[in-house]
Scaffold this active site. Structure first.
Site, short mmCIF file in Angstrom:
data_model
loop_
_atom_site.label_atom_id
_atom_site.label_comp_id
_atom_site.label_asym_id
_atom_site.label_seq_id
_atom_site.Cartn_x
_atom_site.Cartn_y
_atom_site.Cartn_z
N GLU A 50 -65.39 9.76 -10.77
CA GLU A 50 -64.90 10.40 -9.53
C GLU A 50 -65.97 11.40 -9.12
OE1 GLU A 50 -62.20 9.81 -7.85
OE2 GLU A 50 -60.92 8.69 -9.23
N CYS B 89 -64.18 17.82 -3.18
CA CYS B 89 -64.93 16.57 -3.07
C CYS B 89 -64.61 15.89 -1.75
CB CYS B 89 -64.62 15.65 -4.25
SG CYS B 89 -62.86 15.39 -4.48
#
Ligand code: NAD
Length: 506
Positions: free
Chosen positions: A260, A294
């Site tokens: 991720e 993110c």
């Protein structure tokens, strides 16, 4: 604006740790610090290589029995964890604010996300479904069963110091895996608190403590998880640089990895967009969490006809953003995590200017006198044509690059023309535009939103992205499959031996 003193923050952190029954081991390997003042809170001891080895061995040993506990029973410890998280929500959120600098409402949201994933995982513990498949042979049955995988090594980033752990751990535990966690070296206190709450949950549920082990340390501990064959899955959240190092190491030993990594997320704002809805959504996505998600919105691709109107609204809103103490309820933008993060922001702004960009709003530093070691930055808007150089990179700070387009094909091409593929949005009232953006030849990201920003995902969906974002999916939907291994079984309940594909033999 006044800021809390480092002493006050230290006392607050200590009070919370005491309430949670955490006694941090003092040392000088790691520094707990708070970006609110930029100063040191405590020195902590990191795990030694021998301790890391022992923790992995213990988690592996625990796995050998944990995997045989029925999944709904495994769910009970996760239910208890969820209850403890509810009970200690404020304390845990305070630690997130102290260590990661998140404003209160976002820190509370992070803990809420942990509670949500626990509830999801408890339900999941009765739904780890396999399939029954039609066999081509008479008197045969074909089926799939999902089994626990092994030890899951969780490596996490500073910006979601608690929720990313919970996404992984709640699901891994119900899947019958055990966990060894290497949190960010920037957020050790939050991870000590999470580990303590899970220890309480295991103790109260009669579950072996070693189903979860915490290893404080820097990247070398993460490297051990990547290299150790007893770690079946490495779930690593962080920068593309980290993933590009961890992924090949795990692959070299044929382990599994779930990556991720960074995003470079765009929103397309079409000529039909409802700007009353789009403008606040854009401000939250781009400036919220001080640009340190993110999924933060980094690129705005606006139809040329409405660009000036939208930019006006955005620059006005940016001019009024309350920046400062994240514990103050009126603050919307807290500090950057570190001086290095601020340096990266300043360098990105000057690179954008040398590439022809114009800073339309923000970019300055605030509270330098009140907290010289902290870094409070004004979120910036930069108008720039084209996507060469700096725009293609993720700068983990609040910079929004704005460019214009004329046709939807052009906007989609710009959305996709970066190395990362995490999140994307379109603001439109036109059904055809919305559907096209979500179609096979639309956005190439893992997350494709309509009329909401790029950040703030719910736990029910699978979370993750494509290309340099790493391809992993975690949290909801069927992400649990990454934490299990699949067996396919063919059972012959006839008295004939029939070979597949009509093969005859003997
Ligand atoms: P980082 O890459 O610096 O560190 C992340 C973690 O990886 C830390 O625990 C660190 O110690 C460890 N690490 C670093 N190098 C390693 C190596 N070679 N081997 C093993 N472990 C290593 O990231 P950060 O600054 O803490 O977090 C910000 C980054 O994380 C941003 O790029 C952001 O986009 C990304 N992020 C991604 C997601 C997602 O779900 N896609 C979520 C949160 C953050």
């Amino acid at each position: 604006m006044t800021l809390p003193t480092t002493d006050a923050l230290r006392r607050r952190a200590l009070d919370i740790l005491t309430r949670l029954d955490v006694t941090p081991e003092q040392g000088d390997d790691l520094h707990a610090r708070s970006p609110i003042t930029g100063e040191h809170l405590f020195g902590l001891r990191a795990a030694t290589p021998a301790e890391a080895d022992e923790a992995i061995a213990a988690a592996h040993e625990a796995f050998l029995s944990w995997r045989t506990v029925p999944a709904p029973r495994r769910g009970e410890v996760v239910r208890r964890l969820g209850e403890l998280l509810r009970e200690h929500k404020n304390d845990l959120a305070d630690l997130v604010t102290i260590e990661a600098g998140k404003i209160r409402s976002e820190a509370l949201g992070e803990v809420q996300e942990m509670i949500d994933i626990c509830e999801f995982a408890v339900g999941l513990s009765r739904q780890l479904y396999g399939r029954t498949i039609a066999s081509e042979r008479p008197g045969h049955r074909l089926s799939e069963t999902w089994h626990p995988l092994g030890v899951v090594g969780v490596i996490s980033a500073f910006n979601f110091p608690a929720a990313v752990w919970a996404w992984n751990t709640a699901v891994a535990l119900v899947c019958g895996d055990t966990v060894v966690w290497k949190p960010s070296e920037l957020t050790p206190l939050t991870s000590l608190a999470c580990d303590r709450l899970l220890a309480a949950a295991t103790g109260q549920s009669g579950v072996p403590r070693d189903v979860h082990r915490l290893l404080l340390g820097e990247r070398a501990i993460g490297e051990r998880l990547a290299d150790d064959r007893r770690v079946a899955l490495v779930s690593a959240t962080g920068s593309v640089r980290m993933g590009s190092q961890v992924g090949p190491r795990v692959a070299a030993r044929f382990g599994r990895s779930l990556l991720e990594l960074g995003g470079n997320n765009a929103a397309v704002v079409t000529a039909s967009a409802d700007l009353d809805l789009a403008a606040p959504a854009i401000v939250f996505a781009a400036a919220g969490t001080a640009g340190q998600r993110c999924t933060t919105l980094r690129r705005l691709i606006v139809h040329a006809d409405i660009a000036d109107a939208l930019i006006d609204r955005l620059t006005t809103a940016y001019g009024k953003l309350p920046i400062g103490d994240p514990f103050d309820d009126t603050t919307l933008v807290g500090p950057l995590i570190s001086e290095q993060a601020h340096d990266a922001m300043r360098q990105a702004l000057s690179a954008a200017q040398s590439e022809g960009g114009t800073v339309l709003a923000g970019g300055g530093r605030r509270l330098a006198d009140a907290a010289p070691a902290a870094r409070y930055a004004e979120p910036a808007i930069v108008r720039i044509d084209g996507q060469s150089g700096i725009v293609r990179q993720e700068t983990f700070a609040p910079i929004l690059y704005v460019q214009t387009y004329r046709t939807l094909n052009e906007a989609i091409a710009l959305n996709n023309d970066v190395p990362q593929g995490l999140s994307s949005s379109i603001f439109t009232r036109d059904l055809r535009e919305a559907e096209r953006f979500q179609a096979a030849d639309g956005s190439d990201c893992g997350i494709v939103n309509v009329n909401i920003g790029t950040s703030g995902a719910e736990i029910g969906g699978a979370f993750g992205g494509e290309k340099e974002t790493g391809g992993g999916r975690e949290s909801g939907s069927d992400s649990w499959r990454a934490y299990m291994r699949r067996t396919t079984s063919t059972v012959n309940y006839s008295d004939q031996l029939t070979l597949a594909q009509n093969v005859s033999f003997l």
